[in-house]
Enzyme design. Structure first.
Site, PDB file in Angstrom:
ATOM      1  N   GLY A  85       4.744   2.556 -14.004  1.00 16.88           N
ATOM      2  CA  GLY A  85       5.648   2.668 -12.871  1.00 16.88           C
ATOM      3  C   GLY A  85       5.233   1.650 -11.825  1.00 16.88           C
ATOM      4  O   GLY A  85       4.558   0.664 -12.127  1.00 16.88           O
ATOM      5  N   ARG A  86       5.609   1.894 -10.582  1.00 18.15           N
ATOM      6  CA  ARG A  86       5.200   0.989  -9.508  1.00 18.15           C
ATOM      7  C   ARG A  86       3.858   1.370  -8.908  1.00 18.15           C
ATOM      8  O   ARG A  86       3.245   0.573  -8.197  1.00 18.15           O
ATOM      9  CB  ARG A  86       6.262   0.924  -8.417  1.00 18.15           C
ATOM     10  N   GLU A  89       0.748  -1.088  -8.917  1.00 15.37           N
ATOM     11  CA  GLU A  89       0.768  -2.224  -7.994  1.00 15.37           C
ATOM     12  C   GLU A  89      -0.007  -1.902  -6.720  1.00 15.37           C
ATOM     13  O   GLU A  89      -0.637  -2.778  -6.131  1.00 15.37           O
ATOM     14  CB  GLU A  89       2.218  -2.571  -7.663  1.00 15.37           C
ATOM     15  N   CYS A 115       2.351   0.404 -19.769  1.00 20.41           N
ATOM     16  CA  CYS A 115       3.314  -0.201 -18.854  1.00 20.41           C
ATOM     17  C   CYS A 115       2.587  -1.054 -17.809  1.00 20.41           C
ATOM     18  O   CYS A 115       1.857  -1.953 -18.146  1.00 20.41           O
ATOM     19  CB  CYS A 115       4.184   0.890 -18.240  1.00 20.41           C
ATOM     20  N   HIS A 116       2.780  -0.734 -16.522  1.00 20.33           N
ATOM     21  CA  HIS A 116       2.174  -1.507 -15.449  1.00 20.33           C
ATOM     22  C   HIS A 116       0.719  -1.125 -15.180  1.00 20.33           C
ATOM     23  O   HIS A 116       0.089  -1.678 -14.288  1.00 20.33           O
ATOM     24  CB  HIS A 116       3.008  -1.377 -14.176  1.00 20.33           C
ATOM     25  N   TYR A 135       3.884  -3.622 -20.087  1.00 16.98           N
ATOM     26  CA  TYR A 135       5.298  -3.933 -19.930  1.00 16.98           C
ATOM     27  C   TYR A 135       5.435  -5.438 -20.167  1.00 16.98           C
ATOM     28  O   TYR A 135       4.651  -6.228 -19.635  1.00 16.98           O
ATOM     29  CB  TYR A 135       5.778  -3.529 -18.532  1.00 16.98           C
TER      30      TYR A 135
END
Length: 187
Positions: A85-86, A89, A115-116, A135
């Protein structure tokens, strides 16, 4: 009962937190979710819409973090899960988050990341010389961190299991459960 830690934060992909959380409980592990602070987290749902060049984002589930990163003693846990997800970050900038990741990777303990999450692994300096999925848009980031990018659903590199995103869950968790059962059984 053996304990597994999930590290995440606001804007984590709902499925990428809840699927491993529930799967680990089903397997007999106790699971804690840690975040930058102990609070109610807002997860998101990423999906694909025809005509968009990337995924879209909608609000998802809300869930309580059990503890803050600063309060985590990684020695209390047999394995680590890092959803995407975000959230990665932002959490990758947290020194305690990086401390946690380094503990699991340097002690050769099971780690599932997808993913991330590769952003967190790279920020902690733990990807160099490894093979990992992520990702696909993160291929350059993975390679810049000194790792080999693999476009796969359940990439096993030692005790680290990675995948591209939530559509890879069945393969990702099947591979991770094999690693986890062999290294740190639930009971």
């Amino acid at each position: 009962m053996a304990k597994v830690l999930i590290i995440t934060g606001d804007a984590a992909e709902s499925l990428e937190v809840m699927y491993p959380y529930q799967r680990l409980l089903e397997e007999g592990y106790e699971v804690d979710i840690a975040a930058p602070s102990k609070k109610k987290l807002q997860f998101v749902v990423h999906d694909f819409v025809d005509g968009f060049d990337t995924y879209t984002e909608k609000l998802g589930y809300m869930w309580d973090a059990d503890l803050a990163f600063a309060d985590v003693d990684p020695a209390d846990y047999v394995a680590l899960v890092v959803p995407g997800g975000r959230a990665p970050e932002f959490i990758r900038n947290d020194e305690d988050c990086k401390r946690i990741v380094r503990h699991f990777m340097s002690n050769d303990l099971p780690v599932a990341q997808l993913c991330h999450a590769a952003q967190v692994m790279a920020a902690a300096g733990t990807l160099e010389g490894r093979r990992t999925a992520a990702y696909p848009a993160l291929q350059l980031d993975v390679e810049a961190a000194g790792a080999e990018f693999v476009d796969g659903a359940g990439v096993v590199d030692g005790l680290m299991v990675s995948a591209r995103a939530w559509p890879d869950h069945p393969t990702w968790m099947r591979e991770f459960m094999q690693v986890l059962r062999a290294k740190a059984p639930a009971a």
